[in-house]
Design a protein around this motif. Structure first.
Motif, PDB file in Angstrom:
ATOM      1  N   GLN A  65       0.853  -1.258  -0.070  1.00 48.74           N
ATOM      2  CA  GLN A  65      -0.018   0.038   0.094  1.00 48.74           C
ATOM      3  C   GLN A  65       0.741   1.414  -0.211  1.00 48.74           C
ATOM      4  O   GLN A  65       0.310   2.322  -0.224  1.00 48.74           O
ATOM      5  N   SER A  66       2.311   1.215   0.265  1.00 47.36           N
ATOM      6  CA  SER A  66       3.016   2.460   0.328  1.00 47.36           C
ATOM      7  C   SER A  66       3.240   2.656  -1.205  1.00 47.36           C
ATOM      8  O   SER A  66       3.267   3.903  -1.513  1.00 47.36           O
ATOM      9  N   PHE A  67       3.171   1.938  -2.257  1.00 44.22           N
ATOM     10  CA  PHE A  67       3.011   1.929  -3.647  1.00 44.22           C
ATOM     11  C   PHE A  67       1.785   2.252  -4.176  1.00 44.22           C
ATOM     12  O   PHE A  67       1.723   2.853  -5.075  1.00 44.22           O
ATOM     13  N   ALA A  68       0.869   1.528  -3.468  1.00 44.16           N
ATOM     14  CA  ALA A  68      -0.440   1.228  -4.098  1.00 44.16           C
ATOM     15  C   ALA A  68      -1.610   1.274  -3.058  1.00 44.16           C
ATOM     16  O   ALA A  68      -1.912   0.450  -2.560  1.00 44.16           O
ATOM     17  N   PRO A  69      -1.707   2.653  -2.698  1.00 45.49           N
ATOM     18  CA  PRO A  69      -2.722   3.005  -1.583  1.00 45.49           C
ATOM     19  C   PRO A  69      -4.068   2.146  -1.475  1.00 45.49           C
ATOM     20  O   PRO A  69      -4.328   1.917  -0.493  1.00 45.49           O
ATOM     21  N   THR A  70      -4.545   2.070  -2.584  1.00 46.16           N
ATOM     22  CA  THR A  70      -5.880   1.479  -2.622  1.00 46.16           C
ATOM     23  C   THR A  70      -5.849  -0.128  -2.995  1.00 46.16           C
ATOM     24  O   THR A  70      -7.127  -0.615  -3.076  1.00 46.16           O
ATOM     25  N   ASN A  71      -4.747  -0.718  -2.903  1.00 48.07           N
ATOM     26  CA  ASN A  71      -4.677  -2.081  -3.169  1.00 48.07           C
ATOM     27  C   ASN A  71      -5.242  -3.164  -2.182  1.00 48.07           C
ATOM     28  O   ASN A  71      -5.093  -2.739  -1.031  1.00 48.07           O
ATOM     29  N   VAL A  72      -5.955  -4.038  -2.552  1.00 49.46           N
ATOM     30  CA  VAL A  72      -6.632  -4.746  -1.459  1.00 49.46           C
ATOM     31  C   VAL A  72      -6.204  -6.154  -1.770  1.00 49.46           C
ATOM     32  O   VAL A  72      -6.786  -6.890  -2.738  1.00 49.46           O
ATOM     33  N   CYS A  73      -5.087  -6.642  -1.348  1.00 47.54           N
ATOM     34  CA  CYS A  73      -4.591  -8.024  -1.626  1.00 47.54           C
ATOM     35  C   CYS A  73      -5.221  -9.066  -0.544  1.00 47.54           C
ATOM     36  O   CYS A  73      -4.999  -8.950   0.613  1.00 47.54           O
ATOM     37  N   VAL A  74      -5.865 -10.045  -1.057  1.00 45.44           N
ATOM     38  CA  VAL A  74      -6.707 -10.928  -0.290  1.00 45.44           C
ATOM     39  C   VAL A  74      -5.903 -12.404  -0.863  1.00 45.44           C
ATOM     40  O   VAL A  74      -6.293 -12.873  -1.922  1.00 45.44           O
ATOM     41  N   VAL A  75      -5.432 -12.993   0.260  1.00 45.28           N
ATOM     42  CA  VAL A  75      -4.955 -14.285  -0.114  1.00 45.28           C
ATOM     43  C   VAL A  75      -5.609 -15.444   0.484  1.00 45.28           C
ATOM     44  O   VAL A  75      -6.144 -15.653   1.573  1.00 45.28           O
ATOM     45  N   SER A  76      -6.241 -16.400  -0.412  1.00 38.87           N
ATOM     46  CA  SER A  76      -6.971 -17.446  -0.012  1.00 38.87           C
ATOM     47  C   SER A  76      -6.423 -18.704  -0.472  1.00 38.87           C
ATOM     48  O   SER A  76      -5.362 -18.722  -1.313  1.00 38.87           O
ATOM     49  N   PRO A  77      -6.726 -19.959  -0.066  1.00 34.28           N
ATOM     50  CA  PRO A  77      -6.136 -21.171  -0.503  1.00 34.28           C
ATOM     51  C   PRO A  77      -6.035 -21.465  -2.042  1.00 34.28           C
ATOM     52  O   PRO A  77      -4.991 -21.809  -2.469  1.00 34.28           O
ATOM     53  N   ASP A  78      -6.831 -21.059  -2.903  1.00 32.36           N
ATOM     54  CA  ASP A  78      -7.090 -21.215  -4.162  1.00 32.36           C
ATOM     55  C   ASP A  78      -6.562 -19.603  -4.967  1.00 32.36           C
ATOM     56  O   ASP A  78      -6.462 -19.700  -6.082  1.00 32.36           O
ATOM     57  N   ARG A  79      -6.008 -18.672  -3.948  1.00 29.38           N
ATOM     58  CA  ARG A  79      -5.373 -17.488  -4.760  1.00 29.38           C
ATOM     59  C   ARG A  79      -4.263 -17.065  -4.041  1.00 29.38           C
ATOM     60  O   ARG A  79      -4.694 -16.358  -3.008  1.00 29.38           O
ATOM     61  N   PRO A  80      -3.023 -17.191  -4.437  1.00 25.51           N
ATOM     62  CA  PRO A  80      -2.039 -16.579  -3.623  1.00 25.51           C
ATOM     63  C   PRO A  80      -2.051 -15.071  -3.797  1.00 25.51           C
ATOM     64  O   PRO A  80      -2.400 -14.551  -4.625  1.00 25.51           O
ATOM     65  N   SER A  81      -0.947 -14.496  -3.160  1.00 26.14           N
ATOM     66  CA  SER A  81      -0.620 -13.114  -3.327  1.00 26.14           C
ATOM     67  C   SER A  81      -0.163 -12.791  -4.495  1.00 26.14           C
ATOM     68  O   SER A  81       0.448 -13.683  -5.267  1.00 26.14           O
ATOM     69  N   LEU A  82      -0.366 -11.503  -5.052  1.00 24.20           N
ATOM     70  CA  LEU A  82      -0.076 -11.162  -6.343  1.00 24.20           C
ATOM     71  C   LEU A  82       1.630 -11.284  -6.664  1.00 24.20           C
ATOM     72  O   LEU A  82       1.863 -11.742  -7.532  1.00 24.20           O
ATOM     73  N   CYS A  83       2.278 -11.194  -5.701  1.00 20.16           N
ATOM     74  CA  CYS A  83       3.810 -11.268  -5.873  1.00 20.16           C
ATOM     75  C   CYS A  83       3.810 -12.575  -5.503  1.00 20.16           C
ATOM     76  O   CYS A  83       5.368 -12.923  -5.887  1.00 20.16           O
ATOM     77  N   GLY A  84       3.491 -13.498  -5.580  1.00 21.76           N
ATOM     78  CA  GLY A  84       3.484 -15.089  -5.270  1.00 21.76           C
ATOM     79  C   GLY A  84       4.284 -15.404  -4.118  1.00 21.76           C
ATOM     80  O   GLY A  84       4.615 -16.527  -3.956  1.00 21.76           O
ATOM     81  N   ALA A  85       4.643 -14.475  -2.984  1.00 24.03           N
ATOM     82  CA  ALA A  85       5.294 -14.770  -1.934  1.00 24.03           C
ATOM     83  C   ALA A  85       4.543 -15.172  -0.849  1.00 24.03           C
ATOM     84  O   ALA A  85       5.202 -15.573   0.167  1.00 24.03           O
ATOM     85  N   ILE A  86       3.302 -15.023  -0.843  1.00 24.47           N
ATOM     86  CA  ILE A  86       2.540 -15.136   0.292  1.00 24.47           C
ATOM     87  C   ILE A  86       1.354 -15.995  -0.149  1.00 24.47           C
ATOM     88  O   ILE A  86       0.422 -15.618  -0.707  1.00 24.47           O
ATOM     89  N   SER A  87       1.353 -17.239   0.511  1.00 23.05           N
ATOM     90  CA  SER A  87       0.374 -18.255   0.401  1.00 23.05           C
ATOM     91  C   SER A  87      -0.619 -18.108   1.506  1.00 23.05           C
ATOM     92  O   SER A  87      -0.366 -17.348   2.636  1.00 23.05           O
ATOM     93  N   TRP A  88      -1.812 -18.810   1.650  1.00 22.50           N
ATOM     94  CA  TRP A  88      -2.885 -18.983   2.801  1.00 22.50           C
ATOM     95  C   TRP A  88      -2.088 -19.316   4.031  1.00 22.50           C
ATOM     96  O   TRP A  88      -2.634 -18.530   5.164  1.00 22.50           O
ATOM     97  N   PHE A  89      -1.272 -20.248   4.140  1.00 22.84           N
ATOM     98  CA  PHE A  89      -0.619 -20.647   5.378  1.00 22.84           C
ATOM     99  C   PHE A  89       0.420 -19.809   5.652  1.00 22.84           C
ATOM    100  O   PHE A  89       0.498 -19.550   7.021  1.00 22.84           O
ATOM    101  N   ASP A  90       1.125 -19.084   4.649  1.00 21.98           N
ATOM    102  CA  ASP A  90       1.823 -18.095   5.231  1.00 21.98           C
ATOM    103  C   ASP A  90       1.043 -16.723   5.865  1.00 21.98           C
ATOM    104  O   ASP A  90       1.540 -16.147   6.709  1.00 21.98           O
ATOM    105  N   GLY A  91      -0.022 -16.404   5.272  1.00 22.92           N
ATOM    106  CA  GLY A  91      -0.987 -15.365   5.933  1.00 22.92           C
ATOM    107  C   GLY A  91      -1.436 -15.642   7.298  1.00 22.92           C
ATOM    108  O   GLY A  91      -1.443 -14.790   8.184  1.00 22.92           O
ATOM    109  N   ARG A  92      -1.557 -17.252   7.560  1.00 22.26           N
ATOM    110  CA  ARG A  92      -2.099 -17.480   8.750  1.00 22.26           C
ATOM    111  C   ARG A  92      -0.748 -17.179   9.892  1.00 22.26           C
ATOM    112  O   ARG A  92      -1.170 -16.907  10.867  1.00 22.26           O
ATOM    113  N   ALA A  93       0.216 -17.760   9.425  1.00 23.42           N
ATOM    114  CA  ALA A  93       1.357 -17.766  10.211  1.00 23.42           C
ATOM    115  C   ALA A  93       1.707 -16.485  10.536  1.00 23.42           C
ATOM    116  O   ALA A  93       1.903 -16.067  11.937  1.00 23.42           O
ATOM    117  N   ALA A  94       1.528 -15.414   9.825  1.00 25.70           N
ATOM    118  CA  ALA A  94       1.854 -14.097  10.278  1.00 25.70           C
ATOM    119  C   ALA A  94       1.105 -13.402  10.943  1.00 25.70           C
ATOM    120  O   ALA A  94       1.291 -12.749  12.082  1.00 25.70           O
TER     121      ALA A  94
END
Length: 372
Positions: free
Chosen positions: A216-245
């Motif tokens: 959001q520092s680069f894209a203030p209105t971005n809404v990144c939603v990570v689900s089991p069937d849809r990873p983050s746009l960058c590919g670095a965060i999966s649903w399991f990663d989001g849960r752990a964080a």
């Protein structure tokens, strides 16, 4: 599981080592520098990016194996680099602590993007094997002399912002052969292992999705939603990663999103996601369909690995990877489409995604998936 261990350096390798905290830095450190862009005519050197290999990797190790606040630089340091040139770059962090576990590796890894953008005169873009770094001429003039200073500042931020990290050690490499070897033999197997883990889990199997607001520092209105069937746009965060964080930092960039009621099973629309989208975008968007290309598509930040683009001539959807330098079938290169797609916008006809979304059974299923 891929074994986690320190990188073994050849006995005769050229290296610089430094242990302990830095007394002061020749550059400011503040969130105000997030979003800073360093243009080509302003840069001293480029690390990774489109011309050279690069990657960032976090490895969770036992406490006795990590030498706290130690930095090792292998290969040319800043003083040995030629102004205006691009160099290979590997950033490897060894972390330890009573709460540190393998599940947290990608979460900590993704915060490297966050923290390094706090550094004045240092631009960090993308993630994993797509990192693109630029150091500004102004930082060199102010006294930046070594990547040791960058590493020490980054480690300080990691420990201050993520207190569950009790010990951290850094290895930065700018030697081309070693960067390539470690990318292929160490980093890629770990990335692949992380991606494969989530493939057996699906959106309907869980009650919560997770957010990622790092961009959001680069894209203030971005809404990144990570689900089991849809990873983050960058590919670095999966649903399991989001849960752990979310478990270790519930008020951080990865927060739980209650799914709420299902509105559209095929498009992947949920009341909880819509409510979150409205809140996080400041009212810019009120609806998001996770698996739709055309109708209320997911917003796109700028760190996406791939861009999808509509081709009306064939009523089809094409995809181009950020590493592809030539124009796509629509006549536009990735860089041009990135400007139209990114910024946290919901653009009909363009969509940024992470590569592993291609493997999802719900891949743009509202629009026909691979048959489109």
């Amino acid at each position: 599981m891929v074994e986690r261990k320190k990188i073994e350096l050849p006995a005769d390798v050229k290296k610089v080592e430094s242990v302990g905290e830095e007394a002061e830095f020749p550059f400011d450190i503040s969130p105000m520098y997030e979003g800073e862009r360093i243009r080509k005519n302003e840069m001293y050197v480029e690390l990774g990016g489109t011309e050279q290999p690069g990657f960032e990797l976090v490895l969770a190790l036992p406490e006795e194996e990590v030498e706290d606040m130690k930095v090792t630089i292998v290969g040319p340091d800043l003083g040995e680099m030629e102004e205006g040139k691009a160099y290979p770059y590997a950033m490897i962090y060894y972390v330890a602590g009573s709460q540190v576990e393998t599940d947290l590796e990608p979460v900590i890894e993704r915060r490297n993007h966050d923290f390094q953008n706090y550094l004045e005169g240092y631009m960090h873009l993308n993630q994993r094997y797509d990192i693109w770094i630029r150091l500004g001429k102004g930082a060199i003039k102010k006294g930046l002399k070594s990547l040791v200073q960058i590493a020490k500042a980054t480690m300080m931020l990691f420990k201050n912002e993520l207190p569950f990290i009790e010990k951290i050690e850094t290895l930065y490499i700018t030697e081309a052969t070693m960067v390539e070897k470690l990318l292929n033999e160490v980093a890629m197997p770990i990335y692949d292992e992380r991606d494969a883990r989530v493939e057996a889990l699906h959106d309907e199997d869980v009650d919560e999705f997770y957010s990622c607001t790092l961009c959001q520092s680069f894209a203030p209105t971005n809404v990144c939603v990570v689900s089991p069937d849809r990873p983050s746009l960058c590919g670095a965060i999966s649903w399991f990663d989001g849960r752990a964080a979310a478990r270790v930092d519930p008020e951080g960039p990865n927060r739980a999103i209650p799914k709420g009621d299902l509105i559209d099973e095929i498009g992947g629309e949920y009341t909880g996601v819509d409510e979150f989208a409205k809140e996080e975008s400041g009212g810019e968007y009120e609806r998001i369909k996770l698996h739709s290309f055309f109708e209320y598509p997911h917003t796109s930040c700028g760190c996406f690995e791939v861009i999808g683009f509509y081709m009306p001539e064939v009523d089809g959807i094409g995809w181009v990877h950020r590493g592809y330098p030539e124009p796509a079938p629509n006549g536009l290169p990735f860089s041009t489409m990135a400007g139209q797609t990114g910024g946290g916008k919901q653009i009909i006809g363009f969509l940024g995604i992470g590569i592993s979304y291609f493997r999802s059974k719900k891949f743009i299923q509202a629009d026909g998936g691979w048959y489109r």
